[in-house]
Design a protein around this motif. Sequence first.
Motif, mmCIF file in Angstrom:
data_model
loop_
_atom_site.group_PDB
_atom_site.id
_atom_site.type_symbol
_atom_site.label_atom_id
_atom_site.label_comp_id
_atom_site.label_asym_id
_atom_site.label_seq_id
_atom_site.Cartn_x
_atom_site.Cartn_y
_atom_site.Cartn_z
ATOM 1 N N LEU A 228 0.839 -1.201 0.000
ATOM 2 C CA LEU A 228 0.000 0.000 0.000
ATOM 3 C C LEU A 228 0.867 1.240 0.000
ATOM 4 N N THR A 229 0.279 2.322 -0.483
ATOM 5 C CA THR A 229 0.843 3.666 -0.327
ATOM 6 C C THR A 229 -0.244 4.551 0.260
ATOM 7 N N ASN A 230 0.140 5.374 1.195
ATOM 8 C CA ASN A 230 -0.769 6.338 1.805
ATOM 9 C C ASN A 230 -0.101 7.691 1.655
ATOM 10 N N GLY A 231 -0.602 8.514 0.719
ATOM 11 C CA GLY A 231 0.097 9.746 0.398
ATOM 12 C C GLY A 231 -0.796 10.960 0.359
ATOM 13 N N GLY A 232 -0.170 12.119 0.547
ATOM 14 C CA GLY A 232 -0.904 13.373 0.472
ATOM 15 C C GLY A 232 0.038 14.549 0.599
ATOM 16 N N LEU A 233 -0.438 15.737 0.238
ATOM 17 C CA LEU A 233 0.349 16.950 0.372
ATOM 18 C C LEU A 233 0.386 17.355 1.846
ATOM 19 N N GLY A 234 1.569 17.673 2.303
ATOM 20 C CA GLY A 234 1.738 17.926 3.726
ATOM 21 C C GLY A 234 2.072 16.619 4.425
ATOM 22 N N ASP A 235 1.595 16.458 5.632
ATOM 23 C CA ASP A 235 1.836 15.214 6.377
ATOM 24 C C ASP A 235 0.679 14.257 6.116
ATOM 25 N N VAL A 236 0.897 12.985 6.389
ATOM 26 C CA VAL A 236 -0.180 11.993 6.292
ATOM 27 C C VAL A 236 -0.305 11.295 7.642
ATOM 28 N N ALA A 237 -1.493 10.812 7.908
ATOM 29 C CA ALA A 237 -1.759 10.162 9.194
ATOM 30 C C ALA A 237 -1.168 8.757 9.189
ATOM 31 N N ASN A 238 -0.074 8.583 9.930
ATOM 32 C CA ASN A 238 0.574 7.272 9.962
ATOM 33 C C ASN A 238 -0.298 6.222 10.639
ATOM 34 N N ASP A 239 -1.193 6.650 11.541
ATOM 35 C CA ASP A 239 -2.051 5.658 12.187
ATOM 36 C C ASP A 239 -2.973 4.988 11.163
ATOM 37 N N THR A 240 -3.341 5.708 10.093
ATOM 38 C CA THR A 240 -4.136 5.091 9.027
ATOM 39 C C THR A 240 -3.334 3.993 8.344
ATOM 40 N N THR A 241 -2.051 4.245 8.110
ATOM 41 C CA THR A 241 -1.169 3.236 7.511
ATOM 42 C C THR A 241 -1.087 2.010 8.404
ATOM 43 N N GLN A 242 -0.949 2.227 9.704
ATOM 44 C CA GLN A 242 -0.837 1.104 10.648
ATOM 45 C C GLN A 242 -2.107 0.257 10.644
ATOM 46 N N VAL A 243 -3.267 0.924 10.638
ATOM 47 C CA VAL A 243 -4.537 0.197 10.620
ATOM 48 C C VAL A 243 -4.685 -0.593 9.332
ATOM 49 N N ALA A 244 -4.315 0.017 8.206
ATOM 50 C CA ALA A 244 -4.444 -0.655 6.912
ATOM 51 C C ALA A 244 -3.564 -1.899 6.846
ATOM 52 N N VAL A 245 -2.353 -1.804 7.390
ATOM 53 C CA VAL A 245 -1.450 -2.967 7.393
ATOM 54 C C VAL A 245 -2.000 -4.061 8.296
ATOM 55 N N GLN A 246 -2.439 -3.683 9.498
ATOM 56 C CA GLN A 246 -2.951 -4.670 10.454
ATOM 57 C C GLN A 246 -4.184 -5.382 9.896
ATOM 58 N N ASP A 247 -5.160 -4.610 9.434
ATOM 59 C CA ASP A 247 -6.391 -5.219 8.920
ATOM 60 C C ASP A 247 -6.134 -5.983 7.622
ATOM 61 N N GLY A 248 -5.219 -5.467 6.801
ATOM 62 C CA GLY A 248 -4.904 -6.154 5.556
ATOM 63 C C GLY A 248 -4.320 -7.533 5.798
ATOM 64 N N ALA A 249 -3.433 -7.649 6.782
ATOM 65 C CA ALA A 249 -2.836 -8.949 7.090
ATOM 66 C C ALA A 249 -3.891 -9.929 7.600
ATOM 67 N N LEU A 250 -4.814 -9.443 8.431
ATOM 68 C CA LEU A 250 -5.873 -10.314 8.951
ATOM 69 C C LEU A 250 -6.786 -10.781 7.825
ATOM 70 N N ARG A 251 -7.152 -9.892 6.941
ATOM 71 C CA ARG A 251 -8.031 -10.248 5.826
ATOM 72 C C ARG A 251 -7.362 -11.262 4.896
ATOM 73 N N LEU A 252 -6.089 -11.034 4.595
ATOM 74 C CA LEU A 252 -5.396 -11.939 3.682
ATOM 75 C C LEU A 252 -5.203 -13.307 4.321
ATOM 76 N N ALA A 253 -4.875 -13.352 5.594
ATOM 77 C CA ALA A 253 -4.722 -14.636 6.278
ATOM 78 C C ALA A 253 -6.039 -15.409 6.289
ATOM 79 N N ASP A 254 -7.147 -14.704 6.522
ATOM 80 C CA ASP A 254 -8.455 -15.354 6.524
ATOM 81 C C ASP A 254 -8.807 -15.874 5.131
ATOM 82 N N ALA A 255 -8.519 -15.103 4.106
ATOM 83 C CA ALA A 255 -8.798 -15.541 2.736
ATOM 84 C C ALA A 255 -7.959 -16.761 2.380
#
Length: 263
Positions: A228-255
């Motif tokens: 994934l990439t999480n990008g934007g002008l200025g700063d980006v919310a790193n907590d969104t990146t952390q949530v996306a990685v955590q939930d993505g791993a759970l979803r892929l493992a379940d699949a």
Amino acid sequence: MTSMTDEIRARRLRLSLLAAGLIALGGCAAFALNQQATAPQPLPTIVKPAPKPKAPARPDGSTLTDGQAQAALISQADLGTPWTPTRGAATWRDGLLKATTSGADCQRLLDALYTDEILGGPPRVAVGMDDTDTDAQLRYQIGARRPADIDAALSWLKTLPDRCARFTATTQTGITEDIKVTGASVPDVGDARQGLRVSLTTTADDADESVLTLDVAAVRVGQDAFALTNGGLGDVANDTTQVAVQDGALRLADARRQGRAQV
């Protein structure tokens, strides 16, 4: 008289011998029949059903169907408000990521960011979401590469904070970018993982400075992987990146568990 008596005796003897022969013959026949009845018979052959053939593996080794791969993508529900389905590629993608530089590894990084090929090849399935408050954009993909190729891509990403710690690039419109690459922590999920933070700073003719920040993450889970990439002008919310990685791993493992259960 005597001759007649002798003839009768001889006839009786022949009859006696014949009777004895018949009795002997009957005994042999009975023995033969008894032997046939008691001889061991071969056991019946049990025909085993042919094993059910396994589903053919994809060239990349994944056992996921297209539907399961699609279900493994994260969604708006994982990120919450204000994330919504994307309205299209962000304007800064063409304006800032489509750029050239002299270093081979650094150019490869810019190309991967622009084409969304973080894992070294086109994704199998992908999804994009926009933050309507900040105009940030998150792009998430399930890879279509073999585990060895994924690990090679992860190893390459790991070298970039050293090889491309700081470099310059030029956009198609002639703007010079000052680019920094640092390592970034990601949740301890999956079998292998790597995170980066990339910042691109440009200075316009009026001396106004703009900064594009990108969080980059890639994770292998068994035979499959996501990036994934999480990008934007200025700063980006790193907590969104952390949530996306955590939930993505759970979803892929379940699949993947569902995929193995259906083989």
